[in-house]
Design an enzyme around this catalytic site. Sequence first.
Site, PDB file in Angstrom:
ATOM      1  N   CYS A   1      56.027  16.206   4.454  1.00  0.00           N
ATOM      2  CA  CYS A   1      54.775  16.927   4.931  1.00  0.00           C
ATOM      3  C   CYS A   1      53.957  17.360   3.707  1.00  0.00           C
ATOM      4  CB  CYS A   1      54.875  17.962   5.861  1.00  0.00           C
ATOM      5  SG  CYS A   1      53.607  18.291   7.038  1.00  0.00           S
TER       6      CYS A   1
ATOM      7  N   GLU B   1      63.972  18.344   9.332  1.00  0.00           N
ATOM      8  CA  GLU B   1      64.979  19.511   9.428  1.00  0.00           C
ATOM      9  C   GLU B   1      64.407  20.256  10.324  1.00  0.00           C
ATOM     10  OE1 GLU B   1      62.103  19.126   7.678  1.00  0.00           O
ATOM     11  OE2 GLU B   1      60.881  20.859   7.539  1.00  0.00           O
TER      12      GLU B   1
ATOM     13  N   HIS C   1      58.711  16.394  10.060  1.00  0.00           N
ATOM     14  CA  HIS C   1      59.633  17.478   9.651  1.00  0.00           C
ATOM     15  C   HIS C   1      60.974  17.239  10.086  1.00  0.00           C
ATOM     16  CE1 HIS C   1      56.889  20.557   7.639  1.00  0.00           C
ATOM     17  NE2 HIS C   1      56.222  20.060   8.501  1.00  0.00           N
TER      18      HIS C   1
HETATM   19  N1  GLN Z   1      48.698  20.844   6.189  1.00  0.00           N
HETATM   20  C1  GLN Z   1      49.638  21.215   4.899  1.00  0.00           C
HETATM   21  C2  GLN Z   1      49.037  20.889   3.668  1.00  0.00           C
HETATM   22  O1  GLN Z   1      48.120  20.179   3.601  1.00  0.00           O
HETATM   23  C3  GLN Z   1      51.076  20.718   5.385  1.00  0.00           C
HETATM   24  C4  GLN Z   1      51.620  20.962   6.452  1.00  0.00           C
HETATM   25  C5  GLN Z   1      53.175  20.841   6.541  1.00  0.00           C
HETATM   26  O2  GLN Z   1      53.857  20.766   5.582  1.00  0.00           O
HETATM   27  N2  GLN Z   1      53.695  21.290   7.638  1.00  0.00           N
HETATM   28  O3  GLN Z   1      49.751  21.176   2.722  1.00  0.00           O
END
Ligand code: GLN
Length: 205
Positions: free
Chosen positions: A87, A186, A184
Site C-alpha cells: 500500500c 498482514e 494489506h
Molecule cells: N492512502 C495512503 C497513501 O496514499 C496509503 C494507505 C495505506 O497504506 N493503507 O499513502
Amino acid sequence: MNGLNIGVLAVQGDVAENIMATKMAMEELGIEGIVNEIKNPEQISDLDGLIIPGGESTVIGTLSLVNGSLKKIKEKIASGMPVFGICAGLILLSKKAKDRVVGEMDQPLLDLLDVKIERNAFGRQRDSFESEISMEKIGVPKFQGVFIRAPSIMEAGHNVEIISKFNEKIIAVKQGKILGTSFHPELTDDLSLHKYFVNLVNEKN
Ligand code: GLN
C-alpha cells in the site's frame, strides 16, 4: 549470522502486524532468521530483505528522507535486496504518484519500481473494503484483499509483471525482486504472500 535478516521499516503504519506475519511465515516454511523493526539507516546494510508497510506514504517518505534511511534503502534495493511494498510502501517504491483527487504531489519516492500510481484510487477511508482476489501467477489462486485507502497502478513498464487486477485496476506487481501490493496481507490470517516474499529473500542466500 545464520539465517535471514528481514527488516520491517518502522516509521509509521502496520509494523507489528508485518513482523508477526513474517515470523509466522518463516516458521511455517522452516526457514531460520530474525525479523526486526528498522528505525535508523545504520540497520539497513545488514538486511537480506525489507518490508515497507502500509500507512501514509507522505509521512513514511518524508521521515525516512530526513533521517537518511531513504537513500540507504534505495542503494540497498538497487544492489539487489528483495523488498515488499504494501500500500503506502508500494507508493514509496514507485517512480511517480498522484492523488485521485488532489493530483500531482511533491512527495519523496524511491523511484525503483517502474510504475505510475494513483493514490486513494478506490476512494478514501469510508471506501475501504475487502474482496477476494487472485494471484495465479505466483501460485495463490485465492486471497482476501484488504483495501484501505488503497492505491492502484495506472501504468506499468514492460519489465513489470502484473500479478493481480481488481475491477480492471492493477493491484499487485513484481519487478525482479521488488514486490508490491495495493492491499494489506498482514491484516488477514493468510500467510501466502509473506511466505512468497520470505522465499524470494531466501533464494539469494
Ligand atoms: N492512502 C495512503 C497513501 O496514499 C496509503 C494507505 C495505506 O497504506 N493503507 O499513502
